[in-house]
Design an enzyme around this catalytic site. Structure first.
Site, short mmCIF file in Angstrom:
data_model
loop_
_atom_site.label_atom_id
_atom_site.label_comp_id
_atom_site.label_asym_id
_atom_site.label_seq_id
_atom_site.Cartn_x
_atom_site.Cartn_y
_atom_site.Cartn_z
N SER A 97 6.08 -13.58 1.48
CA SER A 97 6.11 -14.89 2.15
C SER A 97 4.97 -15.78 1.65
O SER A 97 4.94 -16.97 1.92
CB SER A 97 5.94 -14.68 3.67
OG SER A 97 4.65 -14.10 3.93
N ILE B 247 0.84 -1.21 0.00
CA ILE B 247 0.00 0.00 0.00
C ILE B 247 0.87 1.25 0.00
O ILE B 247 0.40 2.34 0.30
CB ILE B 247 -0.93 -0.01 1.23
CG1 ILE B 247 -0.12 -0.12 2.52
CG2 ILE B 247 -1.98 -1.11 1.10
CD1 ILE B 247 -0.92 -0.02 3.78
N ASP B 248 2.18 1.09 -0.31
CA ASP B 248 3.17 2.17 -0.17
C ASP B 248 3.31 3.04 -1.42
O ASP B 248 4.15 3.96 -1.43
CB ASP B 248 4.53 1.57 0.22
CG ASP B 248 5.03 0.51 -0.77
OD1 ASP B 248 5.75 -0.41 -0.34
OD2 ASP B 248 4.67 0.63 -1.97
N HIS C 26 -4.57 -4.70 -2.03
CA HIS C 26 -4.78 -4.37 -0.62
C HIS C 26 -5.01 -2.88 -0.43
O HIS C 26 -4.84 -2.33 0.66
CB HIS C 26 -3.59 -4.82 0.24
CG HIS C 26 -3.52 -6.31 0.44
ND1 HIS C 26 -2.39 -6.94 0.88
CD2 HIS C 26 -4.43 -7.28 0.22
CE1 HIS C 26 -2.63 -8.25 0.94
NE2 HIS C 26 -3.84 -8.48 0.55
N1 APR Z 1 14.46 -8.96 -1.19
C1 APR Z 1 13.74 -10.13 -1.30
N2 APR Z 1 12.95 -10.62 -0.30
C2 APR Z 1 12.88 -9.90 0.83
C3 APR Z 1 13.62 -8.69 1.02
C4 APR Z 1 14.44 -8.23 -0.07
N3 APR Z 1 15.14 -7.10 0.02
N4 APR Z 1 13.33 -8.20 2.26
C5 APR Z 1 12.46 -9.10 2.84
N5 APR Z 1 12.19 -10.12 1.98
C6 APR Z 1 11.27 -11.24 2.17
C7 APR Z 1 11.08 -11.67 3.62
O1 APR Z 1 12.08 -12.60 4.01
C8 APR Z 1 9.69 -12.32 3.57
O2 APR Z 1 9.78 -13.68 3.18
O3 APR Z 1 9.98 -10.78 1.78
C9 APR Z 1 8.97 -11.53 2.46
C10 APR Z 1 7.90 -10.54 2.98
O4 APR Z 1 6.86 -11.30 3.53
P1 APR Z 1 5.80 -10.63 4.54
O5 APR Z 1 6.52 -9.81 5.52
O6 APR Z 1 4.92 -11.72 5.02
O7 APR Z 1 5.01 -9.62 3.60
P2 APR Z 1 3.86 -9.93 2.52
O8 APR Z 1 4.00 -11.28 1.94
O9 APR Z 1 3.81 -8.79 1.61
O10 APR Z 1 2.55 -9.90 3.48
C11 APR Z 1 1.30 -10.06 2.88
O11 APR Z 1 0.20 -9.53 4.95
O12 APR Z 1 0.33 -8.27 6.79
C12 APR Z 1 -0.37 -8.44 5.64
O13 APR Z 1 -1.58 -6.87 4.36
C13 APR Z 1 -0.28 -7.22 4.75
O14 APR Z 1 0.10 -7.11 2.36
C14 APR Z 1 0.51 -7.72 3.55
C15 APR Z 1 0.25 -9.21 3.57
#
Ligand code: APR
Length: 247
Positions: free
Chosen positions: A195, A105-106, A121
């Site tokens: 993730s 959402i950024d 989202h």
């Molecule tokens: N490059 C590649 N991967 C990265 C990096 C990077 N620089 N930095 C972090 N990661 C990985 C992390 O290790 C993690 O596996 O990106 C993943 C981010 O996963 P989440 O934190 O679970 O975020 P996301 O999958 O976007 O979450 C989904 O959950 O909380 C809700 O609404 C929110 O949109 C969000 C949704």
């Protein structure tokens, strides 16, 4: 990150006649925005999202929502796109990808110049009235909240305004249904920095004919990926773009 995997990914992108990208919070960590679930650094490590960013809290306790959750949202609006966002905008311009489905959402894909973006989202540019549906700039909400007008009230119908962000407990917008159709009619889906723990967006990879996952750390869908690249989004996309252009 092996060069063999990079070459496989480049081959899949070149052979694809329609490619969609799905991004998560991991693509924005290099812009200084923490993701949600990374050990120790993820936002949800220190904050219970249900307590500050759920639909229930917005309705039941707007003071808590606007004093806590809302600030988490606003912190995301000050960042600038990094080389991963910029590489995707370039890949779209060159015709290697057709669009981006983002959980973020950024607004960073917008700021990077990408054209076709499905924000499944929501976003932190707008708010809307829960009665008349009027869409307002997020700054309208920020001003009202700063003036202690909580919940912020619609100037047109006196209904309640809220951010255009999908909160826990909310339904996903029409953009998600469009995203499903886009993935179903694509040859390739590239997932970057997610993730893949959160439904229903984490179903999208199952609709993909071919799947590339680029992520630091494991994802819930690694088992179905045709190419799985362990690495940082910025560096990986830079190399992929370079190889796409040089060939
Ligand atoms: N490059 C590649 N991967 C990265 C990096 C990077 N620089 N930095 C972090 N990661 C990985 C992390 O290790 C993690 O596996 O990106 C993943 C981010 O996963 P989440 O934190 O679970 O975020 P996301 O999958 O976007 O979450 C989904 O959950 O909380 C809700 O609404 C929110 O949109 C969000 C949704």
């Amino acid at each position: 990150m092996s060069l063999g995997d990079i070459d496989k990914a480049v081959r899949l992108i070149k052979d694809s006649s329609k490619t969609m990208v799905l991004t998560g919070a991991g693509i924005s960590t290099e812009s200084g925005i923490p993701d949600f679930r990374s050990p120790n650094t993820g936002l949800w490590e220190n904050v219970d999202p249900m307590e500050v960013l759920s639909r229930d809290v917005l309705n039941r306790d707007p003071e808590r929502f606007y004093k806590k959750g809302f600030n988490i949202l606003l912190d995301m609006t000050h960042a600038e796109p990094n080389k991963a966002h910029l590489a995707l905008a370039e890949m779209e311009k060159l015709g290697y990808i057709n669009g981006i489905i983002t959980q973020n959402i950024d607004n960073l894909h917008y700021k990077a110049g990408s054209k076709y973006i499905l924000e499944v989202h929501g976003n932190t540019r707008e708010g809307y009235c829960t009665s008349c549906g009027k869409v307002v700039d997020l700054n309208v909400l920020i001003e009202k909240v700063n003036n202690e007008e909580i919940p912020p009230i619609c100037d047109s119908c006196s209904g309640i305004l809220r951010p255009n962000v999908v909160l826990f407990g909310d339904m996903l917008p029409e953009e998600f249904n469009i995203a499903v159709r886009e993935v179903e009619t694509s040859d390739l889906l590239i997932v970057i920095g997610s993730s893949l723990m959160v439904a229903p967006v984490n179903y999208l990879p199952q609709f993909a004919k071919k799947l590339i996952i680029i992520n630091k750390g494991p994802t819930a869908m690694d088992g179905i990926a045709d190419v799985r690249i362990e690495g940082k989004a910025g560096d990986t996309l830079d190399i992929i773009l370079e190889k796409l252009i040089e060939d």
